[in-house]
Design a protein around this motif. Sequence first.
Motif, PDB file in Angstrom:
ATOM      1  N   TYR A 216       0.884  -1.164   0.000  1.00 40.27           N
ATOM      2  CA  TYR A 216       0.000   0.000   0.000  1.00 40.27           C
ATOM      3  C   TYR A 216       0.918   1.209   0.000  1.00 40.27           C
ATOM      4  N   LEU A 217       1.344   1.591  -1.212  1.00 35.22           N
ATOM      5  CA  LEU A 217       2.379   2.596  -1.396  1.00 35.22           C
ATOM      6  C   LEU A 217       1.859   3.787  -2.185  1.00 35.22           C
ATOM      7  N   GLY A 218       2.443   4.933  -1.938  1.00 40.64           N
ATOM      8  CA  GLY A 218       2.132   6.121  -2.703  1.00 40.64           C
ATOM      9  C   GLY A 218       3.401   6.871  -3.034  1.00 40.64           C
ATOM     10  N   TYR A 219       3.396   7.549  -4.168  1.00 34.20           N
ATOM     11  CA  TYR A 219       4.528   8.392  -4.532  1.00 34.20           C
ATOM     12  C   TYR A 219       4.031   9.454  -5.508  1.00 34.20           C
ATOM     13  N   ALA A 223       2.274  13.205 -10.917  1.00 34.53           N
ATOM     14  CA  ALA A 223       0.953  13.002 -10.324  1.00 34.53           C
ATOM     15  C   ALA A 223       1.042  12.039  -9.146  1.00 34.53           C
ATOM     16  N   LYS A 224       0.057  12.123  -8.257  1.00 30.02           N
ATOM     17  CA  LYS A 224       0.010  11.208  -7.115  1.00 30.02           C
ATOM     18  C   LYS A 224      -0.420   9.821  -7.613  1.00 30.02           C
ATOM     19  N   MET A 225       0.388   8.806  -7.275  1.00 27.64           N
ATOM     20  CA  MET A 225       0.131   7.447  -7.717  1.00 27.64           C
ATOM     21  C   MET A 225      -0.045   6.521  -6.514  1.00 27.64           C
ATOM     22  N   LEU A 226      -0.973   5.597  -6.646  1.00 32.12           N
ATOM     23  CA  LEU A 226      -1.233   4.580  -5.631  1.00 32.12           C
ATOM     24  C   LEU A 226      -0.816   3.224  -6.166  1.00 32.12           C
ATOM     25  N   THR A 227      -0.108   2.454  -5.364  1.00 29.68           N
ATOM     26  CA  THR A 227       0.188   1.066  -5.685  1.00 29.68           C
ATOM     27  C   THR A 227      -0.349   0.198  -4.557  1.00 29.68           C
ATOM     28  N   ASN A 259       1.894   4.120   2.813  1.00 31.41           N
ATOM     29  CA  ASN A 259       3.325   4.355   2.981  1.00 31.41           C
ATOM     30  C   ASN A 259       3.794   5.205   1.800  1.00 31.41           C
ATOM     31  N   ILE A 260       4.109   6.473   2.053  1.00 29.49           N
ATOM     32  CA  ILE A 260       4.509   7.391   0.989  1.00 29.49           C
ATOM     33  C   ILE A 260       6.016   7.285   0.756  1.00 29.49           C
TER      34      ILE A 260
END
Length: 314
Positions: A216-219, A223-227, A259-260
């Motif tokens: 559960y990751l973000g970066y 643009a803001k991306m979710l994995t 979790n960024i």
Amino acid sequence: MATSQERSSYEKINYKIRPAKSIERKMLCESFHKLTFFTPIYNYRYIGFGSPFFADFTLFHKQLGINKMISIEKDIENEPRFTFNKPYKCIDMMFGDSHEQLPEVNWDESRNIVWLDYDGHMTKNTFEDIQTVLFNTPSGSVFIISINVHLRKGQEVSLLKKCLEDKTPEGLTNSDLEFWKSAEVFKDIINNHIKEVLESRNKTESDKFNFEQLYYLGYADGAKMLTYGGVIFQESEKHLFESCNFNDLRFINKSNIINIIDVPSLTYKEVRHLDSQLPHEVLSEIAAPGVKREDVEKYSKLYKLFPSFSETEI
């Protein structure tokens, strides 16, 4: 399909040199090593979206020894370019939209690592892709999805409805989708659909399938991306999943808090200087002239995965 007026994201951004994306890719690769309790990792098949850069395919082939690979490319117009840039013979190419191509995959062939790494927003077709993978992939497979969760301020709900249509959850307000809160909404939508698919699949299975969240990751390289993703396994193989000990990895995230991946901006010299002092148990003792303490702390968490980019002449 991209037109002359509408350029694909891979034509705007070199996927190999996005720092947060590079770190995420290495995180995933490190976690895949643990799948050997199900079967040797080189026996897995990787299914993804290569784009002309094939960055994940190159990493997983080199680091994991995976030789069975499928790249699905929706940009049919540029098929010659994809074929020309394919780095290895072992990559099979499929051209067309993923919701049309995924059902054509022979899902009985092997355990899979499937990364649906979309560059755009989630759409109704995304639900079809999730269903195809989760309803067919064998036990011990990994399923991961990445989507753009950036919604223009003040238009969050209207944009969500435009993307998901009747799949849009009811009762949402713009404030529910501000900043990274949109990632939580999309994560819940994806997770609920996964549960629905497995519930349907398990109606015909005596050995029930489960899904365990690992990622559960973000970066935001732009643009803001979710994995979001995890492992699908049958009850009879639960002990194999537990033997993998994914929790040994710091970036594994089974919580509801994203979790960024926050990458500090550092010069090459600053990176080398920090590396010479790491690992270190007391971060306050690390000297880095002019570098903010928060950036030192960020780097100390990511330094083993930190990308190295440099200009070369060929």
